[in-house]
Enzyme design. Structure first.
Site, PDB file in Angstrom:
ATOM      1  N   CYS A 237      43.932  48.476  36.905  1.00 17.19           N
ATOM      2  CA  CYS A 237      43.211  48.502  38.177  1.00 17.19           C
ATOM      3  C   CYS A 237      43.494  49.805  38.933  1.00 17.19           C
ATOM      4  CB  CYS A 237      43.597  47.308  39.049  1.00 17.19           C
ATOM      5  SG  CYS A 237      42.709  47.394  40.614  1.00 17.19           S
TER       6      CYS A 237
ATOM      7  N   ARG B 161      33.185  42.910  32.333  1.00 17.19           N
ATOM      8  CA  ARG B 161      33.285  41.545  32.862  1.00 17.19           C
ATOM      9  C   ARG B 161      32.077  40.751  32.367  1.00 17.19           C
ATOM     10  NH1 ARG B 161      34.123  41.669  39.051  1.00 17.19           N
ATOM     11  NH2 ARG B 161      36.218  42.363  38.503  1.00 17.19           N
TER      12      ARG B 161
ATOM     13  N   CYS C 206      47.294  44.789  45.707  1.00 20.20           N
ATOM     14  CA  CYS C 206      46.795  45.479  46.909  1.00 20.20           C
ATOM     15  C   CYS C 206      46.089  44.453  47.783  1.00 20.20           C
ATOM     16  CB  CYS C 206      45.867  46.629  46.517  1.00 20.20           C
ATOM     17  SG  CYS C 206      44.170  46.127  46.206  1.00 20.20           S
TER      18      CYS C 206
ATOM     19  N   LYS D 195      29.221  36.530  46.839  1.00 22.34           N
ATOM     20  CA  LYS D 195      29.885  35.536  45.987  1.00 22.34           C
ATOM     21  C   LYS D 195      29.531  34.109  46.393  1.00 22.34           C
ATOM     22  CE  LYS D 195      33.614  38.620  44.783  1.00 22.34           C
ATOM     23  NZ  LYS D 195      35.066  38.847  44.714  1.00 22.34           N
TER      24      LYS D 195
ATOM     25  N   CYS E 125      46.674  38.784  40.337  1.00 27.98           N
ATOM     26  CA  CYS E 125      45.536  39.610  39.928  1.00 27.98           C
ATOM     27  C   CYS E 125      45.981  40.560  38.816  1.00 27.98           C
ATOM     28  CB  CYS E 125      45.024  40.412  41.110  1.00 27.98           C
ATOM     29  SG  CYS E 125      46.119  41.768  41.545  1.00 27.98           S
TER      30      CYS E 125
ATOM     31  N   LYS F 186      28.932  43.431  47.369  1.00 27.70           N
ATOM     32  CA  LYS F 186      29.002  42.269  46.477  1.00 27.70           C
ATOM     33  C   LYS F 186      28.783  40.965  47.248  1.00 27.70           C
ATOM     34  CE  LYS F 186      33.441  43.329  45.461  1.00 27.70           C
ATOM     35  NZ  LYS F 186      34.878  43.259  45.147  1.00 27.70           N
TER      36      LYS F 186
ATOM     37  N   CYS G  98      42.207  39.930  45.169  1.00 27.52           N
ATOM     38  CA  CYS G  98      41.516  39.367  43.997  1.00 27.52           C
ATOM     39  C   CYS G  98      42.088  38.032  43.528  1.00 27.52           C
ATOM     40  CB  CYS G  98      41.522  40.371  42.860  1.00 27.52           C
ATOM     41  SG  CYS G  98      40.636  41.883  43.296  1.00 27.52           S
TER      42      CYS G  98
ATOM     43  N   ARG H 234      27.412  37.667  42.349  1.00 27.60           N
ATOM     44  CA  ARG H 234      28.321  37.672  41.188  1.00 27.60           C
ATOM     45  C   ARG H 234      28.324  36.312  40.481  1.00 27.60           C
ATOM     46  NH1 ARG H 234      32.286  41.647  41.835  1.00 27.60           N
ATOM     47  NH2 ARG H 234      31.381  43.458  42.849  1.00 27.60           N
TER      48      ARG H 234
HETATM   49 FE1  SRM Z   1      38.453  41.832  42.621  1.00 23.71          FE
HETATM   50  C1  SRM Z   1      37.916  45.129  43.099  1.00 23.71           C
HETATM   51  C2  SRM Z   1      39.712  42.445  39.582  1.00 23.71           C
HETATM   52  C3  SRM Z   1      38.300  38.548  41.939  1.00 23.71           C
HETATM   53  C4  SRM Z   1      38.137  41.182  45.955  1.00 23.71           C
HETATM   54  N1  SRM Z   1      38.697  43.500  41.507  1.00 23.71           N
HETATM   55  C5  SRM Z   1      38.360  44.764  41.884  1.00 23.71           C
HETATM   56  C6  SRM Z   1      38.492  45.739  40.700  1.00 23.71           C
HETATM   57  C7  SRM Z   1      37.185  45.800  39.990  1.00 23.71           C
HETATM   58  C8  SRM Z   1      39.051  47.126  41.055  1.00 23.71           C
HETATM   59  C9  SRM Z   1      38.078  48.228  41.342  1.00 23.71           C
HETATM   60  O1  SRM Z   1      37.149  48.073  42.169  1.00 23.71           O
HETATM   61  O2  SRM Z   1      38.263  49.299  40.765  1.00 23.71           O
HETATM   62  C10 SRM Z   1      39.559  44.972  39.886  1.00 23.71           C
HETATM   63  C11 SRM Z   1      39.576  45.254  38.391  1.00 23.71           C
HETATM   64  C12 SRM Z   1      40.968  45.101  37.838  1.00 23.71           C
HETATM   65  C13 SRM Z   1      41.028  45.128  36.375  1.00 23.71           C
HETATM   66  O3  SRM Z   1      41.668  46.049  35.826  1.00 23.71           O
HETATM   67  O4  SRM Z   1      40.502  44.235  35.725  1.00 23.71           O
HETATM   68  C14 SRM Z   1      39.307  43.550  40.322  1.00 23.71           C
HETATM   69  N2  SRM Z   1      38.818  40.737  41.012  1.00 23.71           N
HETATM   70  C15 SRM Z   1      39.425  41.152  39.880  1.00 23.71           C
HETATM   71  C16 SRM Z   1      39.778  39.993  38.973  1.00 23.71           C
HETATM   72  C17 SRM Z   1      39.683  40.321  37.493  1.00 23.71           C
HETATM   73  C18 SRM Z   1      41.191  39.516  39.342  1.00 23.71           C
HETATM   74  C19 SRM Z   1      41.861  38.597  38.356  1.00 23.71           C
HETATM   75  O5  SRM Z   1      43.004  38.907  38.038  1.00 23.71           O
HETATM   76  O6  SRM Z   1      41.282  37.593  37.946  1.00 23.71           O
HETATM   77  C20 SRM Z   1      38.775  38.948  39.488  1.00 23.71           C
HETATM   78  C21 SRM Z   1      37.459  39.011  38.768  1.00 23.71           C
HETATM   79  C22 SRM Z   1      36.513  37.993  39.285  1.00 23.71           C
HETATM   80  C23 SRM Z   1      35.234  37.872  38.533  1.00 23.71           C
HETATM   81  O7  SRM Z   1      35.258  37.346  37.428  1.00 23.71           O
HETATM   82  O8  SRM Z   1      34.188  38.249  39.066  1.00 23.71           O
HETATM   83  C24 SRM Z   1      38.600  39.412  40.917  1.00 23.71           C
HETATM   84  N3  SRM Z   1      38.164  40.169  43.727  1.00 23.71           N
HETATM   85  C25 SRM Z   1      38.250  38.903  43.271  1.00 23.71           C
HETATM   86  C26 SRM Z   1      38.338  37.983  44.360  1.00 23.71           C
HETATM   87  C27 SRM Z   1      38.500  36.473  44.264  1.00 23.71           C
HETATM   88  C28 SRM Z   1      37.199  35.755  44.264  1.00 23.71           C
HETATM   89  O9  SRM Z   1      36.138  36.364  44.172  1.00 23.71           O
HETATM   90  O10 SRM Z   1      37.231  34.540  44.372  1.00 23.71           O
HETATM   91  C29 SRM Z   1      38.304  38.743  45.524  1.00 23.71           C
HETATM   92  C30 SRM Z   1      38.476  38.216  46.960  1.00 23.71           C
HETATM   93  C31 SRM Z   1      37.295  37.521  47.485  1.00 23.71           C
HETATM   94  C32 SRM Z   1      36.369  38.485  48.134  1.00 23.71           C
HETATM   95  O11 SRM Z   1      35.542  39.067  47.441  1.00 23.71           O
HETATM   96  O12 SRM Z   1      36.477  38.684  49.353  1.00 23.71           O
HETATM   97  C33 SRM Z   1      38.188  40.123  45.102  1.00 23.71           C
HETATM   98  N4  SRM Z   1      38.024  42.973  44.252  1.00 23.71           N
HETATM   99  C34 SRM Z   1      37.997  42.515  45.537  1.00 23.71           C
HETATM  100  C35 SRM Z   1      37.816  43.644  46.426  1.00 23.71           C
HETATM  101  C36 SRM Z   1      37.742  43.587  47.973  1.00 23.71           C
HETATM  102  C37 SRM Z   1      36.360  43.436  48.441  1.00 23.71           C
HETATM  103  C38 SRM Z   1      36.272  43.539  49.935  1.00 23.71           C
HETATM  104  O13 SRM Z   1      35.691  42.666  50.558  1.00 23.71           O
HETATM  105  O14 SRM Z   1      36.752  44.530  50.495  1.00 23.71           O
HETATM  106  C39 SRM Z   1      37.751  44.787  45.607  1.00 23.71           C
HETATM  107  C40 SRM Z   1      37.569  46.236  46.062  1.00 23.71           C
HETATM  108  C41 SRM Z   1      36.174  46.576  46.397  1.00 23.71           C
HETATM  109  O15 SRM Z   1      35.230  45.844  46.136  1.00 23.71           O
HETATM  110  O16 SRM Z   1      36.003  47.654  46.963  1.00 23.71           O
HETATM  111  C42 SRM Z   1      37.904  44.326  44.251  1.00 23.71           C
HETATM  112 FE1  SF4 Z   2      43.273  45.540  41.779  1.00 25.81          FE
HETATM  113 FE2  SF4 Z   2      43.908  45.004  44.274  1.00 25.81          FE
HETATM  114 FE3  SF4 Z   2      42.189  43.444  42.975  1.00 25.81          FE
HETATM  115 FE4  SF4 Z   2      44.704  43.366  42.330  1.00 25.81          FE
HETATM  116  S1  SF4 Z   2      43.890  42.794  44.318  1.00 25.81           S
HETATM  117  S2  SF4 Z   2      43.002  43.525  40.858  1.00 25.81           S
HETATM  118  S3  SF4 Z   2      45.364  45.445  42.624  1.00 25.81           S
HETATM  119  S4  SF4 Z   2      41.852  45.536  43.494  1.00 25.81           S
END
Ligand code: SRM
Ligand code: SF4
Length: 574
Positions: free
Chosen positions: A435, A75, A474, A210, A429, A208, A478, A144
């Protein structure tokens, strides 16, 4: 927090990592496996990369007794989402040389590469840095990528706000030399005593963190879903300061009511000069009071709920040594993008393109990657990534516009206005196959579902009505599904929980409408709702608001209320 509770395993990994070094260098050098050790996988996140495996290939590899098809996602941080044409071209080159030939534009205005094998990881990260981009703190328990409205046509205000996004980003970037040592062949420091991590300390944050900045009326960065946000207050055309909002977040776990999405609370106001200080002190409050014993309860939103927004404000004021002012009035109208061409008062043009799923790639019928590469070669403005996974070709000079228009036509880069408003306001997402947490498809399935739903939309005369619709594989959220008007959240392969009633400006949580709906049943489930909405809505009423008024779901007030679930009315009316 009770002192007897044990620290989570990740806290120990951070403590013994020597400021994020661990044994990453040794792991990279081990050619016997495509994988890294468990501890180093956790540390790699702070460096901006995740170990993954191709889930489409898992079963066959298992049968053939082969190691999983490991690769890495990288990333790239792009504060405020602004990239130069040179950076775009390099991103394209790296994507086609070392990754899977695609560039992913993320929901936080960043670039992602997928499918990089371990042997190419160091070289790719090094080459990213050579074009003044980096990956440090793109992931991990730190601040981030800082988001910011990408509206170039808002001119001066936007420029001021973008600068602040950069300032926050720089200020909160980890200072460890580990990144330079491991990826950039930087000189090794002799002892950990020489390291200073003034803001984070040795164990960084509990989880994390944000940050976003928004300029109303656009909430395209979804401030309510972020740990900390600054909402620009503009009076008489001047930026006078920012409201401060804390405690938003999306992640939850199916069946675990102690986890929930939460909408940020606006707690006060600060001047532009105070923004970086406020950001630092909010981070310090979370560093000192966030839960380090349970990673499912360690996001800042839970700290805000555990202690209460008033306590957070008082503690913040204490850390600042001055008081935040009272919040000022503001109005958000939507959280979507403004598509098509816009001209600004300097005579430059900006074109917002819809990028399905944020995935820039070439297909036989749509050579988007190549077309954008050719545009980047002649473009003298910049590119702006939106938080809705779309792309603005920004600051196109009058001299370059005809050539860019020609390239758009030559490569068939689609005019966004030909898409339905439903599709233009959709987000998915990544989910499968990369993922590791995905329970169901999202990016690969939503386009087809939208095609099905577009029939409904057409039948009901709603082609031009914007409705926010989001899908995630899930409940981690994201694509910020829990603030969409309609959302599908993966439960199992081909099955989704359906949520309704989020606010059109991202200001209200949705509520669970139906659990574990099979993909092929979604259209029939939504048909009566869409049809009633078309016939019975009040003037200007949004679908999310209608779903609450019509009793499909009850309004969710705040995070803890999220699971107080399906409105009984829903079963009568649907
Ligand atoms: Fe996310 C984890 C992709 C924005 C909440 N996110 C992941 C991971 C890294 C999976 C992992 O931990 O193994 C995913 C990688 C997938 C892949 O194959 O690329 C992933 N998140 C993404 C992206 C790429 C989604 C997209 O399609 O654009 C976004 C990348 C953002 C960036 O550039 O930094 C992305 N993730 C978000 C957002 C939206 C936002 O930030 O505005 C959220 C919800 C907001 C929040 O943080 O509450 C988000 N991602 C999560 C979570 C849940 C965190 C939690 O509070 O429990 C996880 C899982 C974790 O951290 O354990 C996660
Ligand atoms: Fe992966 Fe769940 Fe985030 Fe989608 S919402 S990218 S399935 S961790």
């Amino acid at each position: 927090m009770s002192e007897e509770k044990k620290l989570s395993a990740n806290e120990h990994i951070k403590t013994r990592s020597n400021y994020l070094r661990g044994t990453i260098e040794e792991g990279l050098a081990d050619a016997a496996t495509g994988s890294m050790s468990e501890d180093d996988q956790q540390l790699l996140k702070f460096h901006g990369t995740y170990q993954q495996d191709d889930r489409d290939l898992r079963a066959n590899r298992r049968k053939s007794k082969l190691e999983k098809a490991y690769s890495f996602m990288i990333r790239v941080r792009v504060p405020g989402g602004v990239a130069t044409p040179a950076q775009w071209l390099e991103t394209d080159r790296l994507a086609t040389t070392f990754a899977n030939g695609t560039i992913k534009l993320t929901t936080r205005q960043a670039f992602q590469f997928h499918g990089i094998i371990k042997g190419n990881l160091k070289r790719t990260i090094k080459e990213i840095n050579q074009v003044a981009m980096d990956t440090i703190a793109a992931c991990g328990d730190v601040n981030r990528n800082v988001m910011c409205n990408p509206n170039p046509h808002l001119s001066e205000i936007h420029a001021e706000v973008l600068k602040l996004a950069h300032d926050i980003s720089t200020h909160l970037t980890p200072k460890t030399r580990a990144y330079h040592e491991i990826w950039l062949d930087g000189e090794k420091i002799e002892s950990s005593e020489q390291e200073v991590e003034p803001i984070y300390g040795k164990t960084y944050l509990p989880r994390k963190f944000k940050i976003t900045i928004a300029v109303p009326p656009s909430n395209d960065v979804d401030i309510y879903a972020n740990c900390l946000s600054f909402i620009a207050i503009v009076e008489d055309g001047n930026l006078v300061g920012f409201n401060v909002a804390v405690g938003g977040g999306m992640g939850s776990t199916h069946g675990n009511e102690a986890t929930y999405p939460r909408i940020a609370d606006v707690i006060g106001f600060c001047t532009p000069e105070q923004v970086v200080d406020v950001a630092e002190k909010v981070v310090l409050v979370q560093r000192d009071f966030g839960d380090r014993t349970d990673r499912k309860h360690s996001r800042f939103k839970y700290t805000v709920d555990d202690y209460g927004p008033d306590w957070i404000l008082a503690k913040l004021n204490e850390y600042l040594g001055y008081q935040l002012g009272p919040a000022r009035p503001f109005v958000f109208e939507d959280n979507g993008d403004r598509f098509g061409w816009v001209d600004d008062r300097n005579g430059n043009s900006h074109l917002t393109l819809f990028i399905q799923g944020g995935r820039v790639l070439d297909t036989p019928s749509y050579p988007l990657l190549t077309g954008l590469r050719e545009i980047a070669r002649i473009h003298d403005g910049d590119f702006r990534l939106t938080a809705n996974q779309n792309l603005i070709i920004a600051n196109i000079s009058p001299a370059k516009r005809p050539a860019i228009e020609e390239l758009l036509a030559q490569y068939g880069i689609r005019d966004s206005h030909l898409q339905s408003a439903l599709r233009l306001n959709s987000l998915a997402c990544v989910a499968l196959p990369t993922c590791g947490l995905a329970l169901a498809e999202a990016e690969r399935y939503l386009p087809d579902l939208l095609t099905e739903l577009e029939d409904l939309i057409e039948e009901n005369g709603l082609r031009h009505d914007a409705i926010t619709i989001r899908m995630t594989g899930c409940p981690n959220g994201c694509a910020r599904p829990f603030i969409a008007e309609i959302a599908f959240v993966g439960r199992a392969p081909g099955k989704y929980n359906v949520y309704l009633g989020g606010g059109f400006a991202g200001q209200r949580l949705s509520k669970l409408y139906r659990e574990s709906v099979r993909a092929e049943e979604i259209k029939a489930l939504l048909a009566p709702i869409i049809s009633r909405y078309a016939k019975e809505r009040n003037e200007g009423e949004r679908l999310g608001d209608f779903c609450i008024r019509a009793g499909y779901v009850a309004a969710t007030v705040q995070g803890g209320d999220f699971h107080q679930n399906i409105s009984r009315e829903a079963f009568k009316t649907a």
